[in-house]
Design a protein around this motif. Structure first.
Motif, PDB file in Angstrom:
ATOM      1  N   GLN A  19       0.785  -1.068   0.235  1.00  0.00           N
ATOM      2  CA  GLN A  19      -0.537  -0.017  -0.195  1.00  0.00           C
ATOM      3  C   GLN A  19       1.099   1.319   0.224  1.00  0.00           C
ATOM      4  OE1 GLN A  19      -2.542  -1.728   3.373  1.00  0.00           O
ATOM      5  NE2 GLN A  19      -1.327  -0.324   4.432  1.00  0.00           N
ATOM      6  N   GLU A  20       1.900   1.250   0.594  1.00  0.00           N
ATOM      7  CA  GLU A  20       2.942   2.215   0.330  1.00  0.00           C
ATOM      8  C   GLU A  20       3.857   2.724  -1.230  1.00  0.00           C
ATOM      9  OE1 GLU A  20       6.055   2.099   3.259  1.00  0.00           O
ATOM     10  OE2 GLU A  20       4.572   2.842   5.241  1.00  0.00           O
ATOM     11  N   LEU A  21       3.084   1.605  -2.094  1.00  0.00           N
ATOM     12  CA  LEU A  21       3.938   1.589  -3.530  1.00  0.00           C
ATOM     13  C   LEU A  21       3.276   2.587  -4.572  1.00  0.00           C
ATOM     14  CD1 LEU A  21       4.402  -1.779  -4.160  1.00  0.00           C
ATOM     15  CD2 LEU A  21       6.338  -0.661  -3.842  1.00  0.00           C
ATOM     16  N   PRO A  22       4.041   3.298  -5.530  1.00  0.00           N
ATOM     17  CA  PRO A  22       2.880   4.268  -5.988  1.00  0.00           C
ATOM     18  C   PRO A  22       1.951   3.436  -6.681  1.00  0.00           C
ATOM     19  CG  PRO A  22       5.250   4.463  -6.880  1.00  0.00           C
ATOM     20  CD  PRO A  22       5.374   2.997  -5.609  1.00  0.00           C
ATOM     21  N   GLU A  23       1.065   3.834  -7.256  1.00  0.00           N
ATOM     22  CA  GLU A  23      -0.692   3.516  -8.129  1.00  0.00           C
ATOM     23  C   GLU A  23       0.292   2.112  -8.845  1.00  0.00           C
ATOM     24  OE1 GLU A  23      -4.167   1.802  -8.453  1.00  0.00           O
ATOM     25  OE2 GLU A  23      -3.000   2.836  -6.741  1.00  0.00           O
ATOM     26  N   ALA A  24       1.450   2.293  -9.710  1.00  0.00           N
ATOM     27  CA  ALA A  24       1.764   1.471 -10.960  1.00  0.00           C
ATOM     28  C   ALA A  24       2.523   0.265 -10.306  1.00  0.00           C
ATOM     29  CB  ALA A  24       2.597   2.030 -11.378  1.00  0.00           C
ATOM     30  N   ASP A  25       3.319   0.871  -9.443  1.00  0.00           N
ATOM     31  CA  ASP A  25       4.063  -0.599  -8.233  1.00  0.00           C
ATOM     32  C   ASP A  25       2.508  -2.034  -8.026  1.00  0.00           C
ATOM     33  OD1 ASP A  25       6.105   0.032  -9.876  1.00  0.00           O
ATOM     34  OD2 ASP A  25       6.863   0.822  -8.426  1.00  0.00           O
ATOM     35  N   GLN A  26       1.740  -0.604  -7.451  1.00  0.00           N
ATOM     36  CA  GLN A  26       0.800  -1.334  -6.973  1.00  0.00           C
ATOM     37  C   GLN A  26       0.101  -2.964  -7.374  1.00  0.00           C
ATOM     38  OE1 GLN A  26      -1.783   0.373  -4.066  1.00  0.00           O
ATOM     39  NE2 GLN A  26      -0.029   1.809  -3.875  1.00  0.00           N
TER      40      GLN A  26
ATOM     41  N   SER B 181      -2.417  -5.341   4.534  1.00  0.00           N
ATOM     42  CA  SER B 181      -0.475  -4.505   4.846  1.00  0.00           C
ATOM     43  C   SER B 181       0.194  -6.035   4.918  1.00  0.00           C
ATOM     44  CB  SER B 181      -1.023  -3.641   6.521  1.00  0.00           C
ATOM     45  OG  SER B 181      -1.687  -5.106   6.632  1.00  0.00           O
ATOM     46  N   MET B 182      -0.788  -6.775   4.982  1.00  0.00           N
ATOM     47  CA  MET B 182       0.794  -8.243   4.981  1.00  0.00           C
ATOM     48  C   MET B 182       1.319  -8.559   3.611  1.00  0.00           C
ATOM     49  SD  MET B 182       0.198  -8.596   8.206  1.00  0.00           S
ATOM     50  CE  MET B 182      -0.858  -8.093   9.576  1.00  0.00           C
ATOM     51  N   ILE B 183       0.962  -8.019   2.326  1.00  0.00           N
ATOM     52  CA  ILE B 183       1.896  -7.723   0.965  1.00  0.00           C
ATOM     53  C   ILE B 183       2.951  -6.809   1.143  1.00  0.00           C
ATOM     54  CG2 ILE B 183       1.071  -7.900  -1.133  1.00  0.00           C
ATOM     55  CD1 ILE B 183      -1.800  -8.229  -0.871  1.00  0.00           C
ATOM     56  N   TYR B 184       3.630  -7.392   0.943  1.00  0.00           N
ATOM     57  CA  TYR B 184       5.106  -6.326   0.943  1.00  0.00           C
ATOM     58  C   TYR B 184       5.826  -6.774  -0.460  1.00  0.00           C
ATOM     59  CZ  TYR B 184       5.234  -5.283   5.371  1.00  0.00           C
ATOM     60  OH  TYR B 184       5.134  -4.786   7.173  1.00  0.00           O
ATOM     61  N   GLY B 185       6.611  -5.961  -1.650  1.00  0.00           N
ATOM     62  CA  GLY B 185       6.962  -6.614  -2.592  1.00  0.00           C
ATOM     63  C   GLY B 185       9.007  -6.221  -2.233  1.00  0.00           C
ATOM     64  N   VAL B 186       9.013  -7.066  -2.454  1.00  0.00           N
ATOM     65  CA  VAL B 186      10.622  -6.889  -2.478  1.00  0.00           C
ATOM     66  C   VAL B 186      11.667  -6.733  -3.703  1.00  0.00           C
ATOM     67  CG1 VAL B 186      13.057  -7.609  -2.298  1.00  0.00           C
ATOM     68  CG2 VAL B 186      10.657  -8.503  -0.328  1.00  0.00           C
TER      69      VAL B 186
ATOM     70  N   PRO C  94       6.424 -10.658  -5.513  1.00  0.00           N
ATOM     71  CA  PRO C  94       5.332  -9.918  -3.631  1.00  0.00           C
ATOM     72  C   PRO C  94       5.792 -11.522  -2.811  1.00  0.00           C
ATOM     73  CG  PRO C  94       4.258 -11.328  -5.841  1.00  0.00           C
ATOM     74  CD  PRO C  94       5.557 -10.951  -6.599  1.00  0.00           C
ATOM     75  N   VAL C  95       5.498 -10.663  -1.582  1.00  0.00           N
ATOM     76  CA  VAL C  95       5.977 -11.498   0.043  1.00  0.00           C
ATOM     77  C   VAL C  95       4.682 -10.963   0.631  1.00  0.00           C
ATOM     78  CG1 VAL C  95       7.252 -11.838   1.729  1.00  0.00           C
ATOM     79  CG2 VAL C  95       8.698 -11.259  -0.216  1.00  0.00           C
ATOM     80  N   LEU C  96       4.382 -12.737   1.194  1.00  0.00           N
ATOM     81  CA  LEU C  96       3.237 -12.565   1.846  1.00  0.00           C
ATOM     82  C   LEU C  96       3.451 -12.464   3.416  1.00  0.00           C
ATOM     83  CD1 LEU C  96       0.437 -14.769   0.567  1.00  0.00           C
ATOM     84  CD2 LEU C  96       0.599 -12.461  -0.070  1.00  0.00           C
ATOM     85  N   VAL C  97       3.307 -12.083   4.346  1.00  0.00           N
ATOM     86  CA  VAL C  97       4.049 -11.978   6.153  1.00  0.00           C
ATOM     87  C   VAL C  97       2.673 -12.295   6.647  1.00  0.00           C
ATOM     88  CG1 VAL C  97       5.039 -10.807   6.083  1.00  0.00           C
ATOM     89  CG2 VAL C  97       3.456 -10.061   6.732  1.00  0.00           C
TER      90      VAL C  97
END
Length: 147
Positions: free
Chosen positions: A70-77, A123-128, A137-140
């Motif tokens: 959710q902190e990524l730019p919209e295009a990256d999301q 909020s549990m989804i990250y991009g590395v 994508p990485v899930l916590v």
């Protein structure tokens, strides 16, 4: 192997899915890696209990800079959601195949994989972002839902 610390969390307000053995990082990541490959198994962050066991450190299995989706730019999301959707669809298809087996072990693996792609919220989804510039994508808190 621990690569990138994503976040430290608590399980307060969360409910685990399946049994503890089904939530085993080794079981889920190895099964997915053996059946679908490293990109798919890299979807799952490795949980490591903190010293007193009250919190969980989540490590991405790939190196790079990590950002909450959710902190990524919209295009990256958008790109991350598409990639996540494709990986999850492949894992769900494999789980369905395993679930059709008459072998009880395969059926338990099926349930473990179905549960593993569930997270409490976005909020549990990250991009590395790796060296290649691609967002993994990485899930916590995978295999957990809100109470």
């Amino acid at each position: 192997m621990f690569e990138t610390l994503l976040v430290t969390t608590s399980s307060e307000g969360l409910q685990p899915l399946g049994s503890a053995p089904q939530r085993s990082f080794e079981l889920v990541s190895n099964t997915v890696k053996n059946r679908l490959g490293a990109k798919h198994s890299s979807l799952f962050a490795e949980p490591v209990a903190t010293e007193h066991g009250e919190m969980i450190d989540w490590y991405a299995p790939v190196a790079g800079s990590a950002v909450q989706m959710q902190e990524l730019p919209e295009a990256d999301q958008k790109g991350l959601r598409e990639r996540l959707g494709a990986l999850v669809a492949d894992i769900q298809a494999e789980a369905e195949k395993l679930g059709q087996s008459t072998d009880l072990h395969d059926q338990r693996l099926s349930e473990a994989l179905i549960n593993a792609v569930e997270v409490p919220d976005t909020s549990m989804i990250y991009g590395v972002r790796g060296e290649d510039g691609e967002l993994q994508p990485v899930l916590v808190h995978w295999a957990w839902v809100k109470d």
